[in-house]
Design an enzyme around this catalytic site. Structure first.
Site, PDB file in Angstrom:
ATOM      1  N   LYS A   5      59.862  51.891 -33.148  1.00 25.75           N
ATOM      2  CA  LYS A   5      60.618  51.795 -34.605  1.00 25.75           C
ATOM      3  C   LYS A   5      60.649  53.242 -35.099  1.00 25.75           C
ATOM      4  O   LYS A   5      59.420  54.088 -35.043  1.00 25.75           O
ATOM      5  CB  LYS A   5      60.137  50.866 -35.349  1.00 25.75           C
ATOM      6  N   ARG A   9      56.564  41.735 -30.043  1.00 23.56           N
ATOM      7  CA  ARG A   9      57.933  42.042 -29.422  1.00 23.56           C
ATOM      8  C   ARG A   9      58.238  43.417 -29.192  1.00 23.56           C
ATOM      9  O   ARG A   9      58.063  44.289 -29.967  1.00 23.56           O
ATOM     10  CB  ARG A   9      58.913  41.680 -30.759  1.00 23.56           C
TER      11      ARG A   9
HETATM   12  C1  8Y4 Z   1      64.519  51.243 -30.330  1.00 29.48           C
HETATM   13  C2  8Y4 Z   1      65.420  50.211 -30.399  1.00 29.48           C
HETATM   14  C3  8Y4 Z   1      63.720  51.347 -31.586  1.00 29.48           C
HETATM   15  C4  8Y4 Z   1      65.612  49.370 -31.207  1.00 29.48           C
HETATM   16  C5  8Y4 Z   1      63.637  50.154 -32.339  1.00 29.48           C
HETATM   17  C6  8Y4 Z   1      64.646  49.177 -32.219  1.00 29.48           C
HETATM   18  C7  8Y4 Z   1      62.320  42.888 -34.964  1.00 29.48           C
HETATM   19  C8  8Y4 Z   1      63.166  41.738 -34.645  1.00 29.48           C
HETATM   20  C9  8Y4 Z   1      64.359  43.673 -34.466  1.00 29.48           C
HETATM   21  C10 8Y4 Z   1      61.085  42.563 -35.365  1.00 29.48           C
HETATM   22  C11 8Y4 Z   1      61.603  40.301 -35.088  1.00 29.48           C
HETATM   23  C12 8Y4 Z   1      64.414  47.002 -33.231  1.00 29.48           C
HETATM   24  C13 8Y4 Z   1      65.814  41.424 -33.760  1.00 29.48           C
HETATM   25  C14 8Y4 Z   1      64.728  46.349 -34.481  1.00 29.48           C
HETATM   26  N1  8Y4 Z   1      63.079  44.118 -34.904  1.00 29.48           N
HETATM   27  N2  8Y4 Z   1      62.790  40.574 -34.652  1.00 29.48           N
HETATM   28  N3  8Y4 Z   1      64.321  42.339 -34.493  1.00 29.48           N
HETATM   29  N4  8Y4 Z   1      60.605  41.152 -35.377  1.00 29.48           N
HETATM   30  N5  8Y4 Z   1      61.282  39.054 -34.957  1.00 29.48           N
HETATM   31  N6  8Y4 Z   1      64.668  48.199 -33.324  1.00 29.48           N
HETATM   32  O1  8Y4 Z   1      60.136  43.567 -35.835  1.00 29.48           O
HETATM   33  O2  8Y4 Z   1      63.837  46.457 -32.232  1.00 29.48           O
HETATM   34  S1  8Y4 Z   1      65.534  44.610 -34.039  1.00 29.48           S
END
Ligand code: 8Y4
Length: 221
Positions: A182, A216
């Site tokens: 992130k 996750r």
């Molecule tokens: C690279 C690509 C780096 C994408 C970061 C990301 C969470 C989530 C997301 C979380 C839950 C993400 C759908 C953001 N984050 N669901 N979702 N918890 N439960 N960004 O932290 O991964 S999307």
């Protein structure tokens, strides 16, 4: 998407999370039909090809229903079932649900996030959402909570949350965290997304030590 799911399964994933709507701050909104068209073929194809359970990442009740009908067995809702008809839908589907905390909505959530005390405010948010779920007929045993790192939180908020996650264990529900690659991990380490594994792991260790049970992640292996 199918090939990636097979890789994640081989690396040892316990769940595969499938989503069709980006929650990134600048992302283009997609229609309900577009979201369905993105996720349903993947879920249908995976049901026959992989053994790991599939989680549907959506805020929309229609997508929850269609995804569970297609084979998903877990709902991951970044909006914590605050969407139209989401509580009743999750209650009817009887699958486990991850309630994630988010301040504001994806498009604008990073503009000026504010809390009295980020961890206390998230705790209060979950108390209220857990009550709403139980009132709607969702069993407490069906729930997982997630503080939503990066969702309506400044760098400082994320760091405060990282250090005090253990306070959420008083809610006595499994805790899920998403930290992998992130933006704020990049701010702490001054690294682009592809070079954030070390920072993501360091943060994950801190959270597991404080009681997080589900991670996750991108780098499953
Ligand atoms: C690279 C690509 C780096 C994408 C970061 C990301 C969470 C989530 C997301 C979380 C839950 C993400 C759908 C953001 N984050 N669901 N979702 N918890 N439960 N960004 O932290 O991964 S999307």
């Amino acid at each position: 998407a199918i090939r990636q799911a097979e890789i994640l399964q081989q690396e040892g994933a316990d769940y595969i999370d499938i989503g069709g709507e980006s929650t990134h701050p600048g992302a283009q909104p997609v229609s309900l039909q577009e979201e369905l068209d993105r996720v349903l073929p993947v879920i249908e194809a995976l049901r026959a090809r992989i053994l790991v359970p599939i989680s549907i990442d959506t805020r929309h009740s229609a997508v929850m229903r269609a995804a569970v009908a297609a084979g998903a067995t877990f709902i991951n809702d970044v909006n914590a079932l605050r969407g139209e008809d989401a509580l009743a839908t999750a209650a009817a589907l009887k699958v486990p649900v991850c309630l994630m905390h988010m301040q504001g909505e994806p498009r604008t959530m990073q503009q000026n996030p504010q809390y009295d005390d980020v961890v206390q405010d998230i705790y209060t948010f979950f108390s209220e959402r857990i009550n709403a779920c139980c009132a709607a007929g969702i069993a407490r045993e069906q729930l997982v909570i997630d503080p939503g790192f990066g969702f309506g939180k400044t760098f400082q908020h994320n760091v405060q949350l990282l250090a005090a996650l253990h306070q959420l264990t008083a809610l006595q529900l499994p805790i899920l965290v998403g930290l992998s690659r992130k933006t704020w991990i990049g701010m702490a380490t001054d690294k682009p997304p592809q070079q954030r594994l070390a920072g993501s792991l360091a943060a994950a260790i801190l959270e597991v030590q404080q009681g997080a049970q589900i991670l996750r992640v991108h780098d499953v292996g």
